[in-house]
Enzyme design. Structure first.
Site, PDB file in Angstrom:
ATOM      1  N   ILE A 117       0.828  -1.204   0.000  1.00 28.69           N
ATOM      2  CA  ILE A 117       0.000   0.000   0.000  1.00 28.69           C
ATOM      3  C   ILE A 117       0.865   1.259   0.000  1.00 28.69           C
ATOM      4  O   ILE A 117       0.567   2.240  -0.687  1.00 28.69           O
ATOM      5  CB  ILE A 117      -0.930   0.005   1.231  1.00 28.69           C
ATOM      6  CG1 ILE A 117      -1.872  -1.202   1.182  1.00 28.69           C
ATOM      7  CG2 ILE A 117      -1.725   1.298   1.310  1.00 28.69           C
ATOM      8  CD1 ILE A 117      -2.714  -1.364   2.417  1.00 28.69           C
ATOM      9  N   GLU A 118       1.939   1.227   0.770  1.00 23.70           N
ATOM     10  CA  GLU A 118       2.758   2.420   0.944  1.00 23.70           C
ATOM     11  C   GLU A 118       3.473   2.821  -0.346  1.00 23.70           C
ATOM     12  O   GLU A 118       3.505   4.000  -0.702  1.00 23.70           O
ATOM     13  CB  GLU A 118       3.786   2.198   2.058  1.00 23.70           C
ATOM     14  CG  GLU A 118       3.186   2.120   3.458  1.00 23.70           C
ATOM     15  CD  GLU A 118       2.637   3.453   3.921  1.00 23.70           C
ATOM     16  OE1 GLU A 118       3.110   4.489   3.442  1.00 23.70           O
ATOM     17  OE2 GLU A 118       1.719   3.456   4.767  1.00 23.70           O
TER      18      GLU A 118
END
Length: 599
Positions: free
Chosen positions: A157-158
């Protein structure tokens, strides 16, 4: 089809409309209609025994959700496509972090799941391709700290496992550390390099941070959300809402008086998106995605570069293209290493010994001599350091330090200018091109970068006793805790400190994790341990030490390994082996003594 309403919502609507005045046939007919509609909905499948609708039917799909607006950058809209049998099975699978969720809790998770599986498969495939380069090391790091394996998907996600990723807020690297948090966890950031982009150092820092967040909240849902929102905000929000449950916190979000302490749309969707990614990553085959080939993780070793190393000259001397070198070392922002301190370089493990020898032999850069990583600048009449800094992008202080020159400048003089690294190299492309140039058989994965034997470059930090330390430039409470193998809290308590703020020249007492006592002469080596040998079978002479080094004797504690001891004292594991005439197969027992050369 009319959307199916949960019974409680339907009953509420009925009484709201008809009130206590409506009785008799009208009320009975209304209830019959409501129950009739409820019976017309799609078939439910279950998760943990609770009914949950996973079959979409256009805009009328019955997907319990948080009530947050869909079709935004944070929460996708339902695409109306039903899940296949395989997709249903994958969605209902349960791992380490998505247990005991209600159908309402799973509503937003389903929207993220459907979007990634149906609409954004390209992103998933791209992230898988990058993840396989780092996943063995990430899993090993999490396992060493006793953390859930699926936390590895936070980096999905990051950054999509891209070490070069940078956010609008300035967060950088695979784990997207902001500047202050990165410095707290020992990652230096300056004009020369940004250690937040080091995939291995940042992974260790992320594991430490997640471990801290879990101990703070005693709940993984809140800890993962705090990774996105910040621990302070989640602490204030849970206190204001009076709950320690993430999904209940979302429901009570509007009741929080201070808008600053409320969860944003991004904060509210971070965990649901993460849980959706977990369900996908544990079911790649079932969902038709490529399987991760963990054997593609690069086999790397750590070597130490002295200050001001010409990295471009080094990589070409080693036979590596700059693209391949940069893919292994994304933290470097210049073609030259930091001019005043030693730094770590990752090289192919098979080339480690030759690489360290090259780093020692590389010539010092002389004024007027251009090497691969340096450029020349001819001083013009009227030039000042400030003007040259603006033209070249090199900070004034670094220009003066590198060239050892002060103003006024003499026209015609030659200045050394470090070249700027081409950041943003796609690791996948660089490594794929390297494989085409020099194919080699795949080796079983051992993804942790390892140190190699070499004389240790003199460090610029002040000498420190294992039981006391004088704070020098670049020290953080976190880096000292890692260096001495103790917790930050222990150092704070030993020095009567309330905050981890340090000042240059400050003397700290370091509580011993295991006794480390300075010895005047070399103690005897425990019997029965074979001498370390080189790959050619010859006995290896003890590694030469700088004159400032001194030998301390460390008492082995329960759970200690040679590699852990080397990290405590910030020395090379192979040098530690050589100093103690031990091999990699040697074992340690609590109470044994090990010699360590510290400077």
């Amino acid at each position: 089809m009319t959307p199916v309403l949960p019974f409680s919502a339907a009953l509420f609507g009925f009484f709201r409309r008809f009130g206590s005045r409506s009785t008799g046939l009208a009320g009975v007919m209304a209830l019959c209609v409501l129950f009739g509609l409820a019976g017309c909905g799609p078939k439910n499948i279950t998760s943990s025994g609770e009914p949950f609708v996973v079959q979409g039917s256009g805009s009328g799909a019955s997907i319990p959700s948080s009530g947050q607006k869909t079709g935004t950058v944070y929460l996708p809209a339902d695409d109306g496509r039903p899940l296949s049998a395989a997709e249903k099975e994958a969605f209902l699978s349960v791992g380490e972090l998505d247990r005991n969720l209600s159908q309402e809790d799973l509503g937003d998770v389903l929207l993220h799941f459907k979007y990634l599986v149906h609409e954004d498969r390209y992103t998933v495939e791209k992230n898988i391709e990058r993840a396989q380069l780092y996943m063995p090391f990430i899993h090993e790091t999490l396992r060493a700290k006793g953390l859930p394996r699926e936390l590895a998907y936070i980096a999905f996600i990051e950054s999509g496992y891209n070490p070069h990723a940078t956010s609008r807020s300035g967060a950088a690297g695979m784990w997207q550390f902001i500047s202050t948090t990165g410095k707290y966890y020992g990652m230096r950031q300056d004009w020369w390099m940004d250690e937040r982009r080091d995939p291995y150092q940042s992974t260790r820092a992320a594991a430490d941070y997640l471990d801290k967040l879990y101990k703070l909240f005693n709940d993984w849902n809140l800890a993962i959300t705090a990774y996105n929102a910040g621990e302070g905000k989640i602490q204030r929000a849970t206190a204001a809402a009076g709950t320690s449950d993430f999904f209940e916190l979302r429901r009570r979000n509007t009741r929080i008086y201070s808008e600053r302490d409320r969860l944003t749309d991004e904060n509210k969707q971070y965990l649901p998106k993460f849980l959706a990614v977990c369900k996908i990553m544990r079911n790649l085959d079932k969902l038709g995605f490529s399987r991760m080939d963990l054997s593609r993780a690069p086999q790397l070793a750590e070597v130490r570069a002295k200050p001001g190393t010409d990295l471009k000259l080094f990589s070409s001397s080693l036979g590596l293209s700059w693209e391949t070198f940069a893919a292994h070392n994304p933290a470097y922002q210049r073609y030259v290493s930091h001019p005043t301190r030693s730094t770590t370089i990752y090289v192919p493990r098979a080339e480690a010994t030759r690489a360290q020898a090259l780093l020692i032999k590389l010539p010092a850069v002389q004024p007027g001599t251009a090497y691969a990583g340096w450029k020349e600048y001819k001083v013009k009449r009227g030039d000042t350091m400030v003007a040259i800094s603006r033209k070249t992008g090199v900070p004034v202080a670094d220009l003066r330090r590198i060239n050892q020159i002060s103003e006024p400048l003499r026209a015609g003089a030659t200045l050394k200018i470090p070249g700027t690294n081409r950041t943003g190299v796609d690791t996948r492309v660089a490594l794929a091109s390297a494989e085409k140039r020099s194919p080699s058989p795949k080796v079983p994965v051992a993804a942790r970068p390892q140190n190699v034997a070499a004389p240790r470059p003199a460090r610029t930090e002040a000498a420190a006793s294992p039981l006391s330390h004088e704070v020098c430039k670049g020290d953080t409470m976190y880096s000292l805790a890692r260096r001495y193998g103790v917790t930050q809290e222990a150092i704070l308590a030993a020095n009567g400190m309330k905050t981890p703020d340090l000042r240059l020249g400050q003397n700290l007492r370091i509580p011993a994790a295991g006794k480390a006592v300075a010895v005047a002469e070399r103690p005897s080596v425990p019997a029965g341990r074979p001498a370390a040998v080189t790959s050619r079978g010859a006995s290896r002479p003890e590694t030469a030490r700088a004159s400032s080094d001194r030998v301390v004797q460390y008492t082995v504690q329960s759970g200690d390994t040679l590699w852990a001891i080397a990290r405590k004292f910030n020395v090379s594991p192979v040098e530690l082996l050589a100093l103690n005439n031990m091999s990699r197969e040697s074992s340690l027992r609590p109470g044994d003594t090990v010699k360590v050369a510290v400077n």
